[in-house]
Design a protein around this motif. Structure first.
Motif: not given
Length: 241
Positions: A34-38
């Motif tokens: 669920g983490f899109r900006s990494t």
């Protein structure tokens, strides 16, 4: 051993796996969590063949102002210098320079000190100076650019070990930072252990797929895999442990 409380400490197995998997694989696994900006955009490694894994220790710069300039760099008050001496074993110094490359954020002498303190590398969305010297250090560094001028020309170090933005990504102190030849990924601390194991498993599977495709197999039923390919992979995996 760190004396500072971190939000998570990876198991040795997870740490070792993160030293092997690619940032590309990690972004895929973080998407599933669920983490899109990494992925830190626009940065490049000074030594592309080096790997970097560690815990984020952050430093935030703000635009300088004439009444804030510390041209002598007072080691007892200057937050940049305090941060260098506060970094601990397995940390990665991550600097928020607001994407401004109009002056350096650090030079290679301070990087040498970071290395001596056990840091695993450094990341800045600004510039570094003495970059030829960095390339001689056994110390990973990721940058947006190079600039010969010292930091006080543009940057004022304000805070350390606080939440920052670096290259468009939120970095919390203690997040797990991974770098390879492609760039840098920030893994939120609470999912770092599970992401490490899942990414390693993904790369094993992709190695199997790569071998099949290289051997002449069609992507149909292989990439993505059907049930027969998945079963074949399980057999392959047992023989490659």
């Amino acid at each position: 051993m760190s004396q500072r409380q971190r939000p998570v400490t990876l198991t040795p197995e997870a740490f070792e796996k993160l030293e092997q998997v690619s940032t590309a694989t990690l972004t895929s696994q973080l998407d599933k969590h669920g983490f899109r900006s990494t992925f830190l955009q626009g940065l490049y490694p000074l030594q592309p063949d080096m790997r970097m894994v560690g815990y984020a220790f952050t430093l935030r710069y703000v635009p300088t102002r004439e009444d804030m300039v510390d041209e002598l760099y007072d080691n007892t008050k200057n937050v940049q210098r305090l941060a260098v001496e506060a970094v601990e074993q397995d940390d990665v110094l991550v600097m928020d320079a607001r994407g401004d490359v109009g002056a350096a954020t650090l030079g290679n002498i301070l990087a040498t000190r970071l290395r001596a303190r056990g840091a695993r590398g450094l990341v800045t969305d600004g510039a570094l100076r003495d970059t030829p010297g960095y390339r001689k250090l056994d110390f990973p560094a990721y940058v947006k650019g190079a600039h010969a001028a010292t930091s006080f020309k543009v940057h004022h170090p304000l805070e350390m070990n606080v939440p920052i933005g670096c290259a468009g990504v939120l970095i919390m102190p203690g997040d797990v930072i991974v770098g390879d030849g492609e760039g840098v990924v920030a893994i939120p601390a609470q999912v770092a252990e599970s992401v490490a194991h899942a990414a390693y498993e993904q790369e094993q599977f992709e190695e199997f797929i790569q071998q099949k495709i290289a051997g002449g197999a069609s992507i149909l039923g292989v990439y993505p895999p059907n049930e027969a390919t998945k079963a074949e992979y399980e057999v392959w995996k047992q023989s490659h442990r």
